[in-house]
Write a protein that holds these residues in place. Structure first.
Motif, PDB file in Angstrom:
ATOM      1  N   PRO A  10       0.778  -1.144  -0.102  1.00  0.00           N
ATOM      2  CA  PRO A  10      -0.224   0.060  -0.164  1.00  0.00           C
ATOM      3  C   PRO A  10       0.752   1.151  -0.071  1.00  0.00           C
ATOM      4  O   PRO A  10       0.290   2.431  -0.058  1.00  0.00           O
ATOM      5  CB  PRO A  10      -0.880  -0.215   1.378  1.00  0.00           C
ATOM      6  N   GLY A  11       2.206   1.240  -0.046  1.00  0.00           N
ATOM      7  CA  GLY A  11       3.145   2.310   0.022  1.00  0.00           C
ATOM      8  C   GLY A  11       2.863   3.178  -1.097  1.00  0.00           C
ATOM      9  O   GLY A  11       3.120   4.532  -1.174  1.00  0.00           O
ATOM     10  N   TYR A  12       2.817   2.457  -2.262  1.00  0.00           N
ATOM     11  CA  TYR A  12       2.841   3.404  -3.597  1.00  0.00           C
ATOM     12  C   TYR A  12       1.698   2.830  -4.633  1.00  0.00           C
ATOM     13  O   TYR A  12       1.799   1.713  -4.941  1.00  0.00           O
ATOM     14  CB  TYR A  12       4.145   3.415  -4.132  1.00  0.00           C
ATOM     15  N   GLY A  13       0.800   3.524  -4.920  1.00  0.00           N
ATOM     16  CA  GLY A  13      -0.294   3.234  -5.851  1.00  0.00           C
ATOM     17  C   GLY A  13      -1.255   2.206  -5.477  1.00  0.00           C
ATOM     18  O   GLY A  13      -1.386   1.930  -4.294  1.00  0.00           O
ATOM     19  N   PRO A  14      -2.141   1.739  -6.647  1.00  0.00           N
ATOM     20  CA  PRO A  14      -3.160   0.998  -6.208  1.00  0.00           C
ATOM     21  C   PRO A  14      -2.567  -0.300  -5.964  1.00  0.00           C
ATOM     22  O   PRO A  14      -1.577  -0.999  -6.381  1.00  0.00           O
ATOM     23  CB  PRO A  14      -4.077   0.981  -7.514  1.00  0.00           C
ATOM     24  N   GLU A  15      -3.615  -1.468  -5.598  1.00  0.00           N
ATOM     25  CA  GLU A  15      -3.180  -2.727  -5.108  1.00  0.00           C
ATOM     26  C   GLU A  15      -2.947  -3.547  -6.356  1.00  0.00           C
ATOM     27  O   GLU A  15      -1.906  -4.179  -6.577  1.00  0.00           O
ATOM     28  CB  GLU A  15      -4.189  -3.420  -4.451  1.00  0.00           C
ATOM     29  N   TYR A  16      -3.747  -3.203  -7.550  1.00  0.00           N
ATOM     30  CA  TYR A  16      -3.659  -3.664  -8.747  1.00  0.00           C
ATOM     31  C   TYR A  16      -3.426  -2.547  -9.798  1.00  0.00           C
ATOM     32  O   TYR A  16      -4.283  -1.829  -9.854  1.00  0.00           O
ATOM     33  CB  TYR A  16      -4.915  -4.843  -8.946  1.00  0.00           C
ATOM     34  N   PHE A  17      -2.522  -2.771 -10.855  1.00  0.00           N
ATOM     35  CA  PHE A  17      -2.459  -2.187 -12.117  1.00  0.00           C
ATOM     36  C   PHE A  17      -3.756  -2.876 -13.141  1.00  0.00           C
ATOM     37  O   PHE A  17      -3.500  -4.024 -13.344  1.00  0.00           O
ATOM     38  CB  PHE A  17      -1.208  -2.110 -12.554  1.00  0.00           C
ATOM     39  N   GLU A  18      -4.248  -1.897 -13.888  1.00  0.00           N
ATOM     40  CA  GLU A  18      -5.060  -2.579 -14.933  1.00  0.00           C
ATOM     41  C   GLU A  18      -4.749  -1.745 -16.250  1.00  0.00           C
ATOM     42  O   GLU A  18      -4.372  -0.531 -16.179  1.00  0.00           O
ATOM     43  CB  GLU A  18      -6.701  -2.074 -14.544  1.00  0.00           C
ATOM     44  N   THR A  19      -4.892  -2.513 -17.154  1.00  0.00           N
ATOM     45  CA  THR A  19      -4.553  -1.840 -18.599  1.00  0.00           C
ATOM     46  C   THR A  19      -5.562  -2.770 -19.569  1.00  0.00           C
ATOM     47  O   THR A  19      -5.744  -3.788 -19.592  1.00  0.00           O
ATOM     48  CB  THR A  19      -3.022  -2.081 -18.932  1.00  0.00           C
ATOM     49  N   LEU A  20      -5.883  -2.023 -20.844  1.00  0.00           N
ATOM     50  CA  LEU A  20      -6.174  -2.435 -21.948  1.00  0.00           C
ATOM     51  C   LEU A  20      -5.248  -2.862 -23.022  1.00  0.00           C
ATOM     52  O   LEU A  20      -5.697  -3.516 -23.972  1.00  0.00           O
ATOM     53  CB  LEU A  20      -7.333  -1.507 -22.595  1.00  0.00           C
ATOM     54  N   ALA A  21      -3.920  -2.574 -22.874  1.00  0.00           N
ATOM     55  CA  ALA A  21      -2.843  -2.681 -23.711  1.00  0.00           C
ATOM     56  C   ALA A  21      -2.730  -4.244 -23.814  1.00  0.00           C
ATOM     57  O   ALA A  21      -2.772  -5.005 -23.189  1.00  0.00           O
ATOM     58  CB  ALA A  21      -1.728  -2.116 -23.148  1.00  0.00           C
ATOM     59  N   ASP A  22      -2.318  -4.552 -24.986  1.00  0.00           N
ATOM     60  CA  ASP A  22      -1.772  -5.946 -25.481  1.00  0.00           C
ATOM     61  C   ASP A  22      -0.409  -5.982 -24.943  1.00  0.00           C
ATOM     62  O   ASP A  22       0.449  -5.142 -25.373  1.00  0.00           O
ATOM     63  CB  ASP A  22      -1.789  -6.371 -27.204  1.00  0.00           C
ATOM     64  N   PRO A  23      -0.066  -7.090 -24.602  1.00  0.00           N
ATOM     65  CA  PRO A  23       1.346  -7.401 -24.058  1.00  0.00           C
ATOM     66  C   PRO A  23       2.267  -7.665 -25.258  1.00  0.00           C
ATOM     67  O   PRO A  23       2.012  -8.033 -26.320  1.00  0.00           O
ATOM     68  CB  PRO A  23       1.135  -8.543 -22.938  1.00  0.00           C
ATOM     69  N   ILE A  24       3.423  -7.273 -24.894  1.00  0.00           N
ATOM     70  CA  ILE A  24       4.493  -7.895 -25.793  1.00  0.00           C
ATOM     71  C   ILE A  24       5.279  -8.903 -24.565  1.00  0.00           C
ATOM     72  O   ILE A  24       5.605  -8.824 -23.635  1.00  0.00           O
ATOM     73  CB  ILE A  24       5.652  -6.913 -25.984  1.00  0.00           C
ATOM     74  N   GLU A  25       5.555 -10.275 -25.384  1.00  0.00           N
ATOM     75  CA  GLU A  25       6.193 -11.127 -24.594  1.00  0.00           C
ATOM     76  C   GLU A  25       7.543 -11.156 -24.829  1.00  0.00           C
ATOM     77  O   GLU A  25       8.040 -10.957 -26.162  1.00  0.00           O
ATOM     78  CB  GLU A  25       5.490 -12.551 -25.007  1.00  0.00           C
ATOM     79  N   HIS A  26       8.541 -11.253 -24.032  1.00  0.00           N
ATOM     80  CA  HIS A  26       9.946 -11.284 -24.059  1.00  0.00           C
ATOM     81  C   HIS A  26      10.565 -12.443 -23.008  1.00  0.00           C
ATOM     82  O   HIS A  26      10.478 -12.020 -21.793  1.00  0.00           O
ATOM     83  CB  HIS A  26      10.580  -9.728 -23.817  1.00  0.00           C
ATOM     84  N   ARG A  27      11.094 -13.192 -23.450  1.00  0.00           N
ATOM     85  CA  ARG A  27      11.792 -14.583 -22.558  1.00  0.00           C
ATOM     86  C   ARG A  27      10.924 -14.904 -21.433  1.00  0.00           C
ATOM     87  O   ARG A  27      11.335 -14.868 -20.350  1.00  0.00           O
ATOM     88  CB  ARG A  27      13.068 -13.763 -22.293  1.00  0.00           C
ATOM     89  N   GLY A  28       9.756 -14.922 -21.640  1.00  0.00           N
ATOM     90  CA  GLY A  28       8.614 -15.614 -20.496  1.00  0.00           C
ATOM     91  C   GLY A  28       8.118 -14.457 -19.734  1.00  0.00           C
ATOM     92  O   GLY A  28       7.439 -14.825 -18.847  1.00  0.00           O
ATOM     93  N   TYR A  29       8.400 -13.054 -20.064  1.00  0.00           N
ATOM     94  CA  TYR A  29       7.753 -12.119 -19.249  1.00  0.00           C
ATOM     95  C   TYR A  29       6.787 -11.233 -20.306  1.00  0.00           C
ATOM     96  O   TYR A  29       6.993 -11.319 -21.441  1.00  0.00           O
ATOM     97  CB  TYR A  29       8.976 -10.992 -18.879  1.00  0.00           C
ATOM     98  N   LEU A  30       5.671 -10.610 -19.709  1.00  0.00           N
ATOM     99  CA  LEU A  30       4.979  -9.869 -20.360  1.00  0.00           C
ATOM    100  C   LEU A  30       5.172  -8.368 -20.077  1.00  0.00           C
ATOM    101  O   LEU A  30       5.579  -7.988 -18.883  1.00  0.00           O
ATOM    102  CB  LEU A  30       3.603 -10.271 -19.920  1.00  0.00           C
ATOM    103  N   VAL A  31       5.215  -7.662 -21.318  1.00  0.00           N
ATOM    104  CA  VAL A  31       5.582  -6.080 -21.036  1.00  0.00           C
ATOM    105  C   VAL A  31       4.280  -5.498 -21.541  1.00  0.00           C
ATOM    106  O   VAL A  31       3.834  -5.611 -22.730  1.00  0.00           O
ATOM    107  CB  VAL A  31       6.715  -5.865 -21.865  1.00  0.00           C
ATOM    108  N   TYR A  32       3.758  -4.584 -20.753  1.00  0.00           N
ATOM    109  CA  TYR A  32       2.542  -3.831 -21.030  1.00  0.00           C
ATOM    110  C   TYR A  32       2.771  -2.304 -21.113  1.00  0.00           C
ATOM    111  O   TYR A  32       3.475  -1.748 -20.179  1.00  0.00           O
ATOM    112  CB  TYR A  32       1.421  -3.890 -20.033  1.00  0.00           C
ATOM    113  N   CYS A  33       2.349  -1.425 -21.895  1.00  0.00           N
ATOM    114  CA  CYS A  33       2.249  -0.084 -21.847  1.00  0.00           C
ATOM    115  C   CYS A  33       1.099   0.302 -21.195  1.00  0.00           C
ATOM    116  O   CYS A  33      -0.069   0.528 -21.830  1.00  0.00           O
ATOM    117  CB  CYS A  33       2.287   0.462 -23.380  1.00  0.00           C
TER     118      CYS A  33
END
Length: 68
Positions: A10-33
């Protein structure tokens, strides 16, 4: 809509981030703008870091993987 956990709550920002962006997959991770200058790197439903662009996010992922 995609939702993923903010590990700094709870120190910074909301408990969950939300986005409508499609992710970019890179080496098993997802990257969202989520915002124009905020790129979130997500693994297993948790935002593990934020970068200023897609290339910075991919570089950070590469460094995480290469360091392990």
């Amino acid at each position: 809509m995609t939702q993923y956990r903010n590990p700094l709550y709870p120190g910074y920002g909301p408990e969950y981030f939300e986005t409508l962006a499609d992710p970019i997959e890179h080496r098993g991770y997802l990257v969202y703008c989520r915002e124009p200058l905020v790129w979130d790197v997500v693994k297993d439903g948790i935002c593990i870091l934020q970068a200023a662009g897609p290339n910075g996010a991919k570089l950070a992922i590469d460094e995480l993987i290469d360091a392990s």
